[in-house]
Motif scaffolding. Structure first.
Motif, PDB file in Angstrom:
ATOM      1  N   THR A  81       0.828  -1.209   0.000  1.00 24.89           N
ATOM      2  CA  THR A  81       0.000   0.000   0.000  1.00 24.89           C
ATOM      3  C   THR A  81       0.860   1.256   0.000  1.00 24.89           C
ATOM      4  O   THR A  81       0.576   2.221  -0.727  1.00 24.89           O
ATOM      5  CB  THR A  81      -0.919   0.010   1.237  1.00 24.89           C
ATOM      6  OG1 THR A  81      -1.623  -1.221   1.295  1.00 24.89           O
ATOM      7  CG2 THR A  81      -1.898   1.154   1.182  1.00 24.89           C
TER       8      THR A  81
ATOM      9  N   THR B 132     -11.207  -0.266   3.184  1.00 24.43           N
ATOM     10  CA  THR B 132     -10.214  -1.343   3.214  1.00 24.43           C
ATOM     11  C   THR B 132     -10.733  -2.571   3.953  1.00 24.43           C
ATOM     12  O   THR B 132     -10.239  -3.675   3.750  1.00 24.43           O
ATOM     13  CB  THR B 132      -8.892  -0.846   3.842  1.00 24.43           C
ATOM     14  OG1 THR B 132      -7.822  -1.676   3.418  1.00 24.43           O
ATOM     15  CG2 THR B 132      -8.944  -0.855   5.371  1.00 24.43           C
TER      16      THR B 132
ATOM     17  N   ASN C 218      -6.891  -3.662   0.370  1.00 20.72           N
ATOM     18  CA  ASN C 218      -6.237  -2.459   0.893  1.00 20.72           C
ATOM     19  C   ASN C 218      -5.674  -1.587  -0.225  1.00 20.72           C
ATOM     20  O   ASN C 218      -5.764  -0.351  -0.166  1.00 20.72           O
ATOM     21  CB  ASN C 218      -5.125  -2.844   1.872  1.00 20.72           C
ATOM     22  CG  ASN C 218      -4.146  -3.848   1.295  1.00 20.72           C
ATOM     23  OD1 ASN C 218      -4.505  -4.758   0.568  1.00 20.72           O
ATOM     24  ND2 ASN C 218      -2.884  -3.682   1.613  1.00 20.72           N
TER      25      ASN C 218
ATOM     26  N   ALA D  19      -5.429   2.690   4.791  1.00 25.33           N
ATOM     27  CA  ALA D  19      -5.610   1.535   3.909  1.00 25.33           C
ATOM     28  C   ALA D  19      -4.957   0.284   4.483  1.00 25.33           C
ATOM     29  O   ALA D  19      -5.382  -0.837   4.185  1.00 25.33           O
ATOM     30  CB  ALA D  19      -5.043   1.838   2.525  1.00 25.33           C
TER      31      ALA D  19
ATOM     32  N   SER E  85      -6.355  -2.501   8.647  1.00 32.43           N
ATOM     33  CA  SER E  85      -7.487  -3.418   8.543  1.00 32.43           C
ATOM     34  C   SER E  85      -7.403  -4.422   9.684  1.00 32.43           C
ATOM     35  O   SER E  85      -6.644  -5.382   9.631  1.00 32.43           O
ATOM     36  CB  SER E  85      -7.463  -4.142   7.195  1.00 32.43           C
ATOM     37  OG  SER E  85      -8.485  -5.101   7.142  1.00 32.43           O
TER      38      SER E  85
ATOM     39  N   TYR F 162      -7.432  -7.498   4.767  1.00 30.60           N
ATOM     40  CA  TYR F 162      -5.977  -7.584   4.602  1.00 30.60           C
ATOM     41  C   TYR F 162      -5.594  -9.054   4.509  1.00 30.60           C
ATOM     42  O   TYR F 162      -6.106  -9.884   5.263  1.00 30.60           O
ATOM     43  CB  TYR F 162      -5.267  -6.911   5.779  1.00 30.60           C
ATOM     44  CG  TYR F 162      -3.919  -6.347   5.422  1.00 30.60           C
ATOM     45  CD1 TYR F 162      -3.783  -5.012   5.039  1.00 30.60           C
ATOM     46  CD2 TYR F 162      -2.770  -7.135   5.446  1.00 30.60           C
ATOM     47  CE1 TYR F 162      -2.543  -4.489   4.712  1.00 30.60           C
ATOM     48  CE2 TYR F 162      -1.539  -6.616   5.120  1.00 30.60           C
ATOM     49  CZ  TYR F 162      -1.433  -5.297   4.748  1.00 30.60           C
ATOM     50  OH  TYR F 162      -0.203  -4.777   4.408  1.00 30.60           O
TER      51      TYR F 162
END
Length: 589
Positions: free
Chosen positions: A156, A499, A504, A537, A540, A547
């Motif tokens: 990310t 997310t 994500n 993001a 999670s 994720y």
């Protein structure tokens, strides 16, 4: 709004609905969206495909090779053995686990860290008598938090950095995110140590009932030059494997049948295990043991070419009713027999004296090409390779860690850009033999890269058509006059919500243009908003879907959906509050 913006928003809504509601894979959904925007003329070919040439995406692909080199050499297991130790309490065990996980995740892909730590943590938990369910979810959360500390810790961060380079010409430093990431890791880690034992129940492990699976006997020898000489059976991690158990030790011809946990291991001890076929894979990941059978050592195969294969003998197998010794199996098939199972039970006695019968299941050490070569031959009714059964090449582990360290130093010092350092590190992994070229190709996770690259098309369409500006104006109008800090909080919360429902990376790419539009309408710097998208993001913690590491521990920990909410919701609020509070102090509006 013009029709292009309306079509973009409808496409975005359809993508989100498809990712949340359907089971269609994310790469297919996003590639379909890309194709639709291209065909309808919302985007031209260059804009639609720009994500596939983004520096962040290319860096992620290259880092997959670096992570695979670390995995092939067993470097993470090597570090785990050094750092995990033998804590006395459950909280001590969690602290011992969180520290190396967080640190390693800052310098290599956190998904790879979790993948390599799961079997090590399961074994370690059983040795310590701690439920694995109280360690595996904190392992995932620690890897997520550790990945936010550096630019290369999670894909990310690299995706958002790639968009910053493309849109604004801004490059973040390797350790620039650490000003916020390290406090989050420390606070989040403290929370996990203090409360996870109370919030996570004991759900048992994934240890299989051996009577329900094919049972084999596997023999290994304690390597005289390895680290297990002088250690007890328990300290060596041989007492409680997930898929097998130690039944006896042959010490210089003297048989020790009642193996106590505190029995000291000596060089040359032959250890006999009984269990499922995966037991052989587990033993391969323990440094200091080697195959006891001479036939395995005589195989004309390099370490990286070996894997475990199960075969079922058919009626046309040429050595039926002959013994293993008489069959010359290794010469005929270039594969060594580890064990024989008949009607689900191991066949006892010396391996060379076992007589083959039709329907016998053999556990073999063979090459990766064995399955393709013999899948359609009538000798065998079934040929099946065990996943991830290539033995780690431990003596190359220091070499792989040295390459990783040089990559980090070259990038952190400013000598090379992250992408350039990653290219050199990946090449060094191949040249020095830490990983072969063929396995390097297979290590690149193409569906993940397609998801990221195709997401860029949606992000570009949001910006080019003015849809992002319209959404940003709607947010500002909905919540009334906003201060930059309040707007930052809204962008963070929206990204974190996305997310949890979609990937994500997709959440980051979709929220990036909205954050950019909000900052422009407020007349403030965009950098705090971009960093907020990065952290949100990755944050999670509430569902197993948002994720990949959360999903990876779901099965081994035997978790339920409510476990993620119980432990992850307070963590998400804690991390979000700290991130929103700290970001404007490091990157001013």
């Amino acid at each position: 709004m013009e029709w292009q913006a309306i079509l973009t928003l409808l496409t975005l809504a359809t993508v989100l609905a498809a990712l949340v509601i359907t089971r269609v894979s994310a790469d297919l959904v996003l590639m379909a969206a890309l194709a639709f925007l291209l065909i309808t003329g919302v985007l031209g070919p260059v804009e639609a495909l720009s994500g596939f040439g983004n520096p962040g995406v290319i860096t992620i692909a290259t880092l997959y090779v670096v992570a695979a080199g670390l995995k092939e050499t067993g470097a993470v297991q090597w570090i785990a053995r050094l750092l995990l130790g033998h804590p006395k309490t459950e909280k001590g065990a969690q602290l011992r686990m969180l520290a190396p996980t967080g640190i390693l995740s800052g310098f290599m892909n956190n998904t790879a860290v979790v993948a390599m730590f799961i079997p090590a943590i399961q074994d370690w938990a059983q040795r310590l008598g701690i439920p694995a369910s109280r360690l595996l979810l904190p392992l995932s959360y620690a890897a997520i938090l550790g990945g936010t500390c550096t630019l290369i810790g999670t894909s990310t961060n690299l995706v958002v950095d790639g968009m910053l380079q493309a849109r604004l010409g801004v490059n973040l430093g390797l350790f620039e995110l650490a000003w916020v990431g390290i406090p989050l890791l420390l606070i989040g880690g403290t929370y996990l140590v203090l409360v996870s034992s109370r919030l996570l129940p004991d759900r048992g492990g994934m240890k299989e009932e051996l009577e329900l699976v094919r049972e084999y006997g596997v023999e290994v020898e304690v390597d005289a030059a390895g680290p297990l000489v002088g250690k007890t059976v328990a300290q060596a991690g041989l007492r409680a494997l997930n898929y097998g158990y130690l039944t006896e030790i042959d010490r210089g011809g003297r048989l020790i049948t009642a193996v106590e946990p505190d029995r000291m291991l000596q060089a040359g001890d032959k250890l006999y295990f009984v269990g499922a076929p995966e037991c052989a894979s587990e033993l391969r990941r323990i440094q200091g043991v080697k195959a006891a059978q001479a036939s395995i050592q005589k195989l004309d195969l390099a370490n990286h070419q070996r894997c475990l294969v199960e075969v079922v003998l058919g009626q046309e197998f040429p050595a039926l009713n002959k013994t293993v010794r008489e069959s010359r199996f290794r010469t005929r098939f270039n594969a060594a027999i580890l064990s024989v199972s008949r009607e689900g039970k191991r066949v006892s006695g010396k391996l060379g004296d076992i007589t083959f019968r039709m329907g016998d299941t053999l556990l073999l050490e063979a090459s990766h090409q064995f399955v393709e070569q013999y899948r359609f031959r009538r000798d065998f009714l079934l040929v099946s390779a065990l996943n991830d059964s290539t033995p780690p090449d431990f003596h190359r582990a220091p070499r792989a860690l040295g390459i990783l360290l040089l990559m980090v130093l070259a990038s952190a010092s400013g000598l090379l850009q992250i992408m350039e350092a990653a290219f050199l590190a990946a090449g060094a992994m191949i040249v020095t033999g830490c990983i072969t070229a063929s396995r390097a190709r297979r290590s690149v996770d193409l569906p993940v890269l397609v998801v990221i690259a195709a997401s860029f098309a949606l992000g570009t369409a949001m910006t080019e058509t003015g849809a992002a500006v319209w959404v940003a104006g709607g947010l500002l109008g909905l919540f009334g006059p906003l201060t930059p800090w309040m707007a930052l909080a809204i962008v963070y919360v929206l990204t974190a919500a996305f997310t949890e429902a979609i990937t994500n990376n997709a959440a980051a790419v979709l929220m990036f243009p909205i954050g950019l539009a909000v900052s422009e309408q407020l007349g403030v710097s965009f950098l705090p908003f971009a960093v907020a998208v990065m952290f949100a993001a990755s944050a999670s913690f509430i569902t197993p879907l948002g994720y990949q590491t959360n999903l990876m521990v779901y099965g081994p920990g035997r978790y339920q959906f409510t476990d993620y909410i119980r432990l992850g919701l307070p963590l998400s609020v804690l991390v979000g509050s700290m991130a929103i509070g700290l970001i404007p102090f490091v990157w001013e509006f």
